[in-house]
Design a protein around this motif. Sequence first.
Motif, short mmCIF file in Angstrom:
data_model
loop_
_atom_site.label_atom_id
_atom_site.label_comp_id
_atom_site.label_asym_id
_atom_site.label_seq_id
_atom_site.Cartn_x
_atom_site.Cartn_y
_atom_site.Cartn_z
N ASN A 147 -15.85 -0.83 -7.60
CA ASN A 147 -15.01 -1.98 -7.21
C ASN A 147 -13.91 -1.26 -6.22
OD1 ASN A 147 -16.05 -3.85 -8.79
ND2 ASN A 147 -14.78 -2.96 -10.46
N GLY A 148 -13.54 -1.57 -5.13
CA GLY A 148 -12.67 -1.29 -4.23
C GLY A 148 -11.29 -1.83 -4.20
N PHE A 149 -10.15 -1.24 -4.12
CA PHE A 149 -9.16 -1.89 -3.86
C PHE A 149 -8.28 -1.44 -2.63
CE2 PHE A 149 -9.96 -2.17 -8.07
CZ PHE A 149 -9.37 -3.50 -8.58
N SER A 150 -7.62 -2.29 -2.04
CA SER A 150 -6.77 -1.72 -0.78
C SER A 150 -5.57 -0.95 -1.14
CB SER A 150 -6.63 -2.87 0.06
OG SER A 150 -5.60 -3.87 -0.39
N VAL A 151 -4.89 -0.36 0.12
CA VAL A 151 -3.71 0.22 -0.29
C VAL A 151 -2.70 -0.90 -0.78
CG1 VAL A 151 -1.85 1.58 0.86
CG2 VAL A 151 -4.24 2.16 1.21
N ASN A 152 -2.71 -1.91 0.10
CA ASN A 152 -1.77 -2.89 -0.18
C ASN A 152 -1.80 -3.59 -1.87
OD1 ASN A 152 -0.27 -2.87 2.18
ND2 ASN A 152 -1.52 -4.45 3.01
N GLU A 153 -3.28 -3.49 -2.17
CA GLU A 153 -3.55 -4.30 -3.52
C GLU A 153 -2.82 -3.07 -4.59
OE1 GLU A 153 -7.46 -6.83 -3.33
OE2 GLU A 153 -7.73 -4.54 -3.08
N ILE A 154 -3.09 -1.85 -4.32
CA ILE A 154 -2.36 -1.15 -5.31
C ILE A 154 -0.87 -0.99 -5.20
CG2 ILE A 154 -2.02 1.65 -5.51
CD1 ILE A 154 -4.96 0.64 -6.27
N ILE A 155 -0.30 -1.31 -4.19
CA ILE A 155 1.19 -1.54 -4.09
C ILE A 155 1.73 -2.51 -4.96
CG2 ILE A 155 3.03 -1.63 -2.41
CD1 ILE A 155 1.51 0.02 -0.42
N GLU A 156 0.95 -3.92 -4.63
CA GLU A 156 1.25 -4.97 -5.23
C GLU A 156 1.33 -4.83 -6.86
OE1 GLU A 156 2.79 -7.52 -4.22
OE2 GLU A 156 2.66 -6.53 -2.33
N ALA A 211 1.53 -2.17 -8.55
CA ALA A 211 2.61 -1.17 -8.81
C ALA A 211 3.96 -1.92 -9.11
CB ALA A 211 2.80 0.02 -7.99
N LYS A 212 4.22 -3.01 -7.90
CA LYS A 212 5.29 -3.58 -8.08
C LYS A 212 5.19 -4.52 -9.31
CE LYS A 212 6.25 -4.48 -3.10
NZ LYS A 212 5.93 -5.35 -2.06
N LYS A 213 4.23 -4.92 -9.60
CA LYS A 213 4.12 -6.03 -10.61
C LYS A 213 4.25 -4.97 -12.00
CE LYS A 213 -0.06 -7.32 -12.20
NZ LYS A 213 -1.39 -7.80 -12.03
N ILE A 214 3.61 -3.88 -12.29
CA ILE A 214 3.62 -3.29 -13.33
C ILE A 214 5.05 -2.53 -13.63
CG2 ILE A 214 2.68 -1.17 -14.79
CD1 ILE A 214 0.43 -3.31 -14.47
N THR A 215 5.63 -2.30 -12.64
CA THR A 215 6.85 -1.18 -12.63
C THR A 215 8.29 -2.31 -12.61
OG1 THR A 215 7.08 -1.11 -10.29
CG2 THR A 215 6.00 0.78 -11.34
N GLY A 216 7.91 -3.59 -12.27
CA GLY A 216 8.92 -4.40 -11.87
C GLY A 216 10.06 -3.98 -11.00
N SER A 217 9.72 -2.88 -10.03
CA SER A 217 10.56 -2.48 -9.09
C SER A 217 10.04 -2.80 -7.84
CB SER A 217 10.41 -0.81 -9.10
OG SER A 217 10.62 -0.39 -10.48
#
Length: 345
Positions: free
Chosen positions: A257-266, A268-274
């Motif tokens: 499965n592939g994830f884009s850079v933007n998907e990783i950032i999204e 990370a925002k969700k998990i960290t709440g930052s």
Amino acid sequence: MAHILVAGGAGYIGSHTVRALVRAGYQVTVLDNLVHGHSGAVVDKGVSLIVEDMGDIAAMTRLFADNSYDAVINFAGYINVGESVGNPLKYYQNNVGNAVQFLMAMQEAGVDKLVFSSTCATYGVIDQLPITEDESQAPINAYGQSKLMYEHILDDCDTAWGLKSVCLRYFNACGASEDALIGEDHSPETHLIPLVLQAAKGIRESIIVYGTDYATADGTCIRDYIHVNDLADAHVKAVQRLLGGGDSLKCNVGTGNGFSVNEIIESAKKITGSEIKVEYGARREGDPPELVADPTVAHNELQWSPTCSDIDNVIRSAWKWMQNNDGHYPRERPSHHRAHGGIFS
Ligand SMILES: NC(=O)c1ccc[n+]([C@@H]2O[C@H](COP(=O)([O-])OP(=O)(O)OC[C@H]3O[C@@H](n4cnc5c(N)ncnc54)[C@H](O)[C@@H]3O)[C@@H](O)[C@H]2O)c1
């Protein structure tokens, strides 16, 4: 109990694999020169850390004479693709030259089973996705080239003296152990997930996204992110194959499965709440738009499947590690432990 020597076992993927091997019931010894590894990453009781360079033939001859090993895993090497373009000889010297010296010591000691850290960077520019092992291998940087050379060397050793090897071509290793005792601490860090999490934690001001005009759904590069514990499990299964008398093998280790850079950032925002400040830059030379594994060979030949590479799970574990000392190991043990030739357990 089979005894496994893990070269580079104080590094990121190696240290997670050492723990998986111990859990699977193996006796484990780590060899690492600590040039990029961390003594604090070797956490299991009963695991000795031998601080030597795999290219030191006298030390390696002693190492194999002092102990009997049933198989070896070799993670030791340099890993920075960008650096390898500017300084190729550094990569050929360590990833090929020193690793060949190490093989010579293995041969002399009669150790004929090896699991090797290869990489999807051996494929170079891809013709077809997902990437199968039949894809042509034409690396576009010295790092990938050094890994491909070593794959060929292992083939020749199989023919000449019966060395059985499993070359695992990793995609993007990520995540950390659930207990956050060990994790990714590269210096310099070049991998996306720790960099994004550093931005989330305020350790760096922003994350730079290189290229937004790729032919992907959101224009950013797509990669196959594999949790380091799933990678570790693939090594345990590769060791089991070799100890069981199995033949040499080369296989991809990715999720499919592939994830884009933007998907990783999204994520990370969700998990960290930052809030994560993102800057958009131009494409980097040599970055393929999309790298996704076809992991069928690993499924069939190693009976391996990823179980913890769900992307939110990956980022949650990496974030827990980042919360812990900013994702760094505490300063290493006192220097007398780290002198060359040091052994401690
Ligand atoms: N991290 C990834 O996403 C990734 C992807 C594909 C392949 N790989 C390969 O996996 C292996 C491990 O990667 P990592 O991310 O854990 O890197 P790492 O730098 O954390 O680990 C490599 C370890 O090898 C040791 N080492 C280097 N040269 C040595 C030498 N001459 N003698 C003894 N020890 C030596 C370093 O001190 C370090 O502990 C590398 O070979 C890398 O090329 C990594």
